[in-house]
Enzyme design. Sequence first.
Site, short mmCIF file in Angstrom:
data_model
loop_
_atom_site.label_atom_id
_atom_site.label_comp_id
_atom_site.label_asym_id
_atom_site.label_seq_id
_atom_site.Cartn_x
_atom_site.Cartn_y
_atom_site.Cartn_z
N GLY A 128 59.86 42.67 81.02
CA GLY A 128 60.57 42.94 79.85
C GLY A 128 61.87 42.76 79.69
O GLY A 128 62.59 42.49 78.97
N CYS A 164 37.11 32.46 57.79
CA CYS A 164 37.55 31.08 58.12
C CYS A 164 36.40 30.16 57.21
O CYS A 164 35.36 30.50 57.17
CB CYS A 164 37.48 30.78 59.51
SG CYS A 164 37.75 28.73 59.75
N CYS A 189 34.63 27.89 60.16
CA CYS A 189 33.48 28.39 61.19
C CYS A 189 32.93 29.87 60.77
O CYS A 189 32.35 30.39 61.36
CB CYS A 189 34.37 28.24 62.57
SG CYS A 189 35.48 29.76 62.74
N CYS A 196 41.11 28.86 60.49
CA CYS A 196 41.46 29.39 61.69
C CYS A 196 42.75 28.79 62.03
O CYS A 196 42.93 27.37 62.03
CB CYS A 196 40.49 29.20 62.83
SG CYS A 196 39.21 30.22 62.66
N CYS A 252 38.29 27.55 66.37
CA CYS A 252 37.44 27.02 65.24
C CYS A 252 36.43 26.20 65.66
O CYS A 252 35.36 26.04 65.23
CB CYS A 252 38.38 26.63 64.16
SG CYS A 252 37.78 26.47 62.58
#
Lengths: 281, 263, 370
Positions: free
Chosen positions: A32, A241, A244, A266, A272
């Site tokens: 980080g 979605c 899909c 998606c 997808c």
Amino acid sequence: MTRGQTYNFAYLDEQTKRMIRRAILKAVAIPGYQVPFASREMPMPYGWGTGGVQVTASVLGHDDVLKVIDQGADDTTNAVSIRKFFQKTAGVETTTETANASVIQTRHRIPEEELRADQILVYQVPIPEPLRFLEPRETETRTMHALEEYGLMHVKLYEDISRHGHIATTYAYPVRVNARYIMDPSPIPKFDNPKMHRMAALQLFGAGREKRIYAIPPYTQVHSLDFEDHPFEVQQWDQACAICGAEVSFLDEIITDDAGGRMFVCSDTDFCNKRSGSTAA
Amino acid sequence: MNGSRETDSPILLAEAVSKAYGEQLGCVDISFELWPGEVLAIVGESGSGKTTLLNCLSAQLMPDRGSARYHRRNDGLRDIYAMSEAERRFLMRTDWAFVHQNPRDGLRMNVSAGANVGERLMAVGARHYGDIRARAVDWMEKVEVDTSRIDHFPRTFSGGMQQRLQIARNLVTGPRLVFMDEPTGGLDVSVQARLLDLIRGLVTRLQLSVIIVTHDLAVARLLAHRMMVMRDGRVVEQGLTDQVLDDPQHAYTQLLVSSVLQA
Amino acid sequence: MYVAVKGGEKAIDTAHDLLAKERRGNPDIPEIATAQIAEQLTLAVDRVMSEGSLYDRGLAALAIKQARGDLIEAIFLIRAYRTTMPRFGYSEPVETSRMTIRRRISATYKDLPGGQILGPTFDYTHRLLDFNLETEGPAQPEIGSSVSRPADAHMPRVLDLLGKEGLMEPPDGASAARDNGDGKVGDLTREPVSFPADRDVRLQNLARGDEGFLLALGYSTQRGYGRNHPFAGEVRMGEVRVEFVPEELGFAIEISEITLTECEMVTQFKGSKDVPPQFTRGYGLAFGHCERKTMSMALVDRALRADELGEERQAPAQDEEFVLSHSDNIQATGFVEHLKLPHYVDFQSELELLRKMRAEIAKAHVEAAE
């Protein structure tokens, strides 16, 4: 060097790659923490992913399989352009399938499919400093990180709640890595934040214009900042979605006509495609 | 908040604190003790070095010479100039408080009143929004600021209200030592009087140790147990407030006192 | 059924084709040659070399052609090319006092050793469109022999003359060289800038900085935002030799001759009743003939020395982090223009939140009404 001579493998010269790898090693050692590095000028503009490209160029080997996404999709213009760049300068194999890739460079998304320990996820980062919009001076933000003075960050979240009733940050949502450094996860939607937590894959972040590299080593604790009584939560959709039928993915909104018609699909095209059984075009 | 207080030791012990700006003298060889619960006024005209001294004592300015030892809760007297930046900053947001003359220097003007009060709590790890807000409301009540304005920006407040808010923001973490730089300067007389009342009440109730800089002898008379009179960077007289004001020994103090009486 | 948008790859290829077509323009007009650009658009070439940080007139001309005359785009091409060049080492410092002068003026002295040499300048032209240039243009003017002067004519720098009298601070400033004492000159293309930056790195940043940005900042100091009472002590332009010490030889050899413009500003004096007052200075240097750039650079260099000279930093031009972080036009144009890239995902996140908040308010209204 004669003009027109071909470029080195993956564009950057080996000294530069070594320098970047040293920065990456330091970044991995201090999760980080933003490691300054001597970012090179790249043949694509700043803001187009010069940081991510340099990191990818430095970790890429001949046997790697590269996937590049922008907004979750392999087919967005910038993803196409960066993928072509590495095809041309490194000649590595490329793929659109998340599972087949060993290195994935991304702008603004984390793939829906869970990543593995043998994969590296490289993020493109525009503004690496999470405190930048609270405190514009680098000298001051550096001190704040060094002394772990992060009160100001929560002041911002407090203000969100008092004004909107919610934490109003929806992307580039700040996280605390390994219980130490506060880090900007790049402008991924906060939907993706939980995927960073204890991810098996190595996560590398490159900011070219700002000359910073940072990292989250595999299986590292990543906590999205919040309050106990206003816990971090991710976006949800009422729809699935339209292609899909997925109910667990980040959805892009598509305007279908000028009469307010819209549908949701998606954002992760590979995810997808796999689900709907269609072949990647 | 913190039950047991050390009473066998001063809370702050300054020795020979000196600071110069080039050839310009800031303050010279200042020594004194401040005991827990005691209010010390530093009095003088502008340019006398009182603000320089206050900035040195609160470690916002590094003196050229001298030491200032602060009695920390767990490890006794420590020279603040020998502490690390991290230790000093930690003191500054926990044990210490600094009330500026101009509330703009002590408040975040583009952040709501509630967040201004809550910031120090969050800085030391408070992570419950409801609690932070409740403490902010509590402190706004204590300093008599309308709590319905908790989400308003300080810039929409009057000068007196801003100053009250600044005090609340400073006291919310239960500091033991408070520095004040002309806290009532620049306010109307009636507003000043109410604010002084408030400060006196808080100081007594919370048993705060206070170092207050003022050019106003009336402020010193009302708040301070002891006072130091400064001129040209040096302390010319110090003692119990009533003693100094009723029976000034130094010619300069006499002049100051008499000029107030005439006015 | 909806099919997700495809065809990014084809779209890019088409865009590139269109770009090439636009660049060429009407094919009935002869194509411009890079040699023509290098010879006839010399100031554009100079700017691209300066801000591109690469001295090569041919490459700069090529970049300008490829960029369709967009100089920032051309600078970008040069920078990207420069990145790939191996680094052999650093040249010896160039000695501008031994410059083969083509232009040299001082605004502080009417006459001075070496004289004032106007050289090729727009300064005293009348800005009237010359319609002769629409066709062939006038014949090359004959240049009298009086202007050609021996290359070794003594041309001391104006600020050195002041320095000999003690009236001017040393080149590195009164407070000794601010290079951390390691004697090494920084290189921001190899080490990222950290703040506070030393003057060497600041100067390098300014030398690569955008001419327009520096011009505006320099101008702002003249208008009171960080005034430093400047006099153009000297502006000189001409050729200097570049020397390099190859490791295997151990002594300097001349590797090239390059054109430079140098500006030294005489600025606000410092001193007190004990310290004898001296003028201070600001410095500008650029490849080619770049007067506007070097003069602006010198003003900004001086403004950025505020801390060192004990001045209060109040104006934008004195704010080191502000100036150094925003001077690079390649960084700036990239980040501004990247707003063109898709931000669907972030925008979708904002949309979702906005709708949620609006729904909550609507719900609250309904409940309140009940």
